[in-house]
Write a protein that holds these residues in place. Sequence first.
Motif, PDB file in Angstrom:
ATOM      1  N   THR A   1       0.494  -1.030 -11.928  1.00  0.00           N
ATOM      2  CA  THR A   1      -0.389  -2.143 -12.293  1.00  0.00           C
ATOM      3  C   THR A   1       0.086  -3.433 -11.624  1.00  0.00           C
ATOM      4  O   THR A   1      -0.722  -4.212 -11.097  1.00  0.00           O
ATOM      5  CB  THR A   1      -0.417  -2.324 -13.816  1.00  0.00           C
TER       6      THR A   1
ATOM      7  N   ASP B   1      -7.651 -13.164   2.556  1.00  0.00           N
ATOM      8  CA  ASP B   1      -9.050 -13.563   2.782  1.00  0.00           C
ATOM      9  C   ASP B   1      -9.175 -15.083   2.881  1.00  0.00           C
ATOM     10  O   ASP B   1      -9.925 -15.609   3.711  1.00  0.00           O
ATOM     11  CB  ASP B   1      -9.930 -13.042   1.644  1.00  0.00           C
TER      12      ASP B   1
ATOM     13  N   ASP C   1      -0.714  -3.242  -7.978  1.00  0.00           N
ATOM     14  CA  ASP C   1      -2.149  -3.466  -7.777  1.00  0.00           C
ATOM     15  C   ASP C   1      -2.487  -4.956  -7.880  1.00  0.00           C
ATOM     16  O   ASP C   1      -3.290  -5.482  -7.093  1.00  0.00           O
ATOM     17  CB  ASP C   1      -2.960  -2.671  -8.806  1.00  0.00           C
ATOM     18  N   GLU C   2      -1.852  -5.619  -8.863  1.00  0.00           N
ATOM     19  CA  GLU C   2      -2.103  -7.055  -9.027  1.00  0.00           C
ATOM     20  C   GLU C   2      -1.594  -7.837  -7.813  1.00  0.00           C
ATOM     21  O   GLU C   2      -2.271  -8.729  -7.306  1.00  0.00           O
ATOM     22  CB  GLU C   2      -1.428  -7.561 -10.307  1.00  0.00           C
ATOM     23  N   ASN C   3      -0.366  -7.461  -7.370  1.00  0.00           N
ATOM     24  CA  ASN C   3       0.179  -8.127  -6.182  1.00  0.00           C
ATOM     25  C   ASN C   3      -0.681  -7.882  -4.963  1.00  0.00           C
ATOM     26  O   ASN C   3      -0.915  -8.793  -4.150  1.00  0.00           O
ATOM     27  CB  ASN C   3       1.606  -7.643  -5.910  1.00  0.00           C
ATOM     28  N   TYR C   4      -1.140  -6.654  -4.847  1.00  0.00           N
ATOM     29  CA  TYR C   4      -1.978  -6.296  -3.707  1.00  0.00           C
ATOM     30  C   TYR C   4      -3.277  -7.097  -3.742  1.00  0.00           C
ATOM     31  O   TYR C   4      -3.724  -7.649  -2.728  1.00  0.00           O
ATOM     32  CB  TYR C   4      -2.281  -4.794  -3.725  1.00  0.00           C
ATOM     33  N   SER C   5      -3.873  -7.162  -4.941  1.00  0.00           N
ATOM     34  CA  SER C   5      -5.119  -7.910  -5.089  1.00  0.00           C
ATOM     35  C   SER C   5      -4.905  -9.394  -4.789  1.00  0.00           C
ATOM     36  O   SER C   5      -5.700 -10.028  -4.092  1.00  0.00           O
ATOM     37  CB  SER C   5      -5.659  -7.739  -6.514  1.00  0.00           C
ATOM     38  N   GLU C   6      -3.796  -9.942  -5.322  1.00  0.00           N
ATOM     39  CA  GLU C   6      -3.493 -11.365  -5.084  1.00  0.00           C
ATOM     40  C   GLU C   6      -3.251 -11.621  -3.601  1.00  0.00           C
ATOM     41  O   GLU C   6      -3.756 -12.590  -3.026  1.00  0.00           O
ATOM     42  CB  GLU C   6      -2.259 -11.759  -5.895  1.00  0.00           C
TER      43      GLU C   6
ATOM     44  N   ALA D   1      -4.301  -9.802  -1.119  1.00  0.00           N
ATOM     45  CA  ALA D   1      -5.569  -9.599  -0.403  1.00  0.00           C
ATOM     46  C   ALA D   1      -6.439 -10.849  -0.502  1.00  0.00           C
ATOM     47  O   ALA D   1      -7.080 -11.261   0.477  1.00  0.00           O
ATOM     48  CB  ALA D   1      -6.301  -8.389  -0.966  1.00  0.00           C
ATOM     49  N   ASP D   2      -6.446 -11.458  -1.697  1.00  0.00           N
ATOM     50  CA  ASP D   2      -7.208 -12.705  -1.869  1.00  0.00           C
ATOM     51  C   ASP D   2      -6.634 -13.812  -0.990  1.00  0.00           C
ATOM     52  O   ASP D   2      -7.384 -14.573  -0.361  1.00  0.00           O
ATOM     53  CB  ASP D   2      -7.186 -13.144  -3.335  1.00  0.00           C
TER      54      ASP D   2
ATOM     55  N   SER E   1       0.837  -1.208   0.000  1.00  0.00           N
ATOM     56  CA  SER E   1       0.000   0.000   0.000  1.00  0.00           C
ATOM     57  C   SER E   1       0.869   1.254   0.000  1.00  0.00           C
ATOM     58  O   SER E   1       0.586   2.224  -0.719  1.00  0.00           O
ATOM     59  CB  SER E   1      -0.914  -0.023   1.231  1.00  0.00           C
TER      60      SER E   1
END
Length: 484
Positions: free
Chosen positions: A214, A228, A217-222, A224-225, A100
């Motif tokens: 980008t 979760d 963001d992809e790493n962050y999204s991955e 975050a998944d 972040s």
Amino acid sequence: MMRRRAFSSIAVLLILVLVFTGSARADELADRISDMQQAEDNTKQKITDLEKQTQETQNAINALRDQKEATQNNVNALENKSQVLQSTINGYSDQLEDLSDEISKAEEALAEVSSEIVDLDQQLQAARAEEEARYALLKKRLRATYESGMNGGMLQILLESGSLQEVLTKANYLEAIVQYDFRKIEEFQALQADIKAKTAIVEQREAELDEYQTSLDENYSELADLTDEVKSQLSQTRSNVSSEKSKLADYDNQLAELDKKMKKLEKKTAAAQARLAKQIAERLELQREDTSGSYSASASELEWLAATIQAEADGESYTGKLAVGSVIMNRVKSSAFPNNVVGVITQDIQFAPYRSGKVELIISRGPNSTCLRAAEEVLDGARVGDYLFFMTQYWADYYGISEYTMIGNHAFFYRWIVKEKPQEEPEDEEGEAAEENSGEENTEDGQEASEENTEEESQPEESRDGEEGGSEEEYVPESEGEGE
């Protein structure tokens, strides 16, 4: 002659009466003994049933303990897994926080690059405007200078000059102006080229930053998944831990209930053993047996007898050792007990040192010479009384045995005669147990039913601890002076 016949008739009649009476008494005695043996068999059957229930209960306890242990191991594994998952989540959280921060920095860098691109674009537009203005001015000048034609225009300017020097000066001036305009145009063109080059570099940086963002963001999204997913696993694991702990609580409750059941069964078994001991003693009193004499024992039996004497009376006098051995051999000779040494010693719920493993421990080490000598003497026929039972004086008084002989620390007796206790005595745990045994003294006819009703309530909790259930069939508690 008549008198003789009369006396003869009376004598014959008396003999017949005596024979008939003796036969009737013998039949009555035989019937009574038969009834007593039947009562003993009933009690033995009850003991067998109780022991079966006890074994089944113990098996259930063992199975539950195994299940509880497996569940506890599962709980430990799940809790360890929870810690690992929580640690993973914490690591992911740190990485997400770092990402972040990197994303924020990338966004700031992109904003700066975008601002720089806008500024460069403004500079490029200004340079182009200047170039166009300078180019228009140059055209205007050239048109003004050469609008009458190249030679005429130039010639006109020169002819208007007052001297040659002035002509040269005007010519140089006109050339300088033209050269200046051309130079300015070149400068603006160079400036545009420089601005374009800078713009290309900045746009490349912008593209790289955009690609980097980008990627972030992809790493962050991955990540975050993944977070979760791990949180979901952690939640499920904690739910499983809670479920398994609930099972542990259920196992504890079930074990507590089984433990209560086991104690009740032990009390009932102990009471039944006490009743059987009295039944046997009462029958043997009516049909007293000769338990004297020698016994041809094997080397193994000698060792078992000596080890049991040592376990029960190692700290006792030599007479005390002989007395313990006498009880064992009297039982071997009695019809009410097994007819061999090992069978008597290993009979169910009889000798506490055998049940505890002490006898076999002594056998593995070898009995001491004194106990071996006492065992040999008893096997050769030496006896200290015809006793079939012994216990410590504490337990003899506890159960209200009225006729016993103290030898060392043990009370020895042949008959299980219980003395009545005063009615005003408080019914504490010991009082209740004595009352039960007092009620069991006469076990014929309807007494057995009333005894069964009081078994569970009357048996003291402590009767199975330390001194090992004084209500066993013969109850042979471990003596206080044992050397092992």
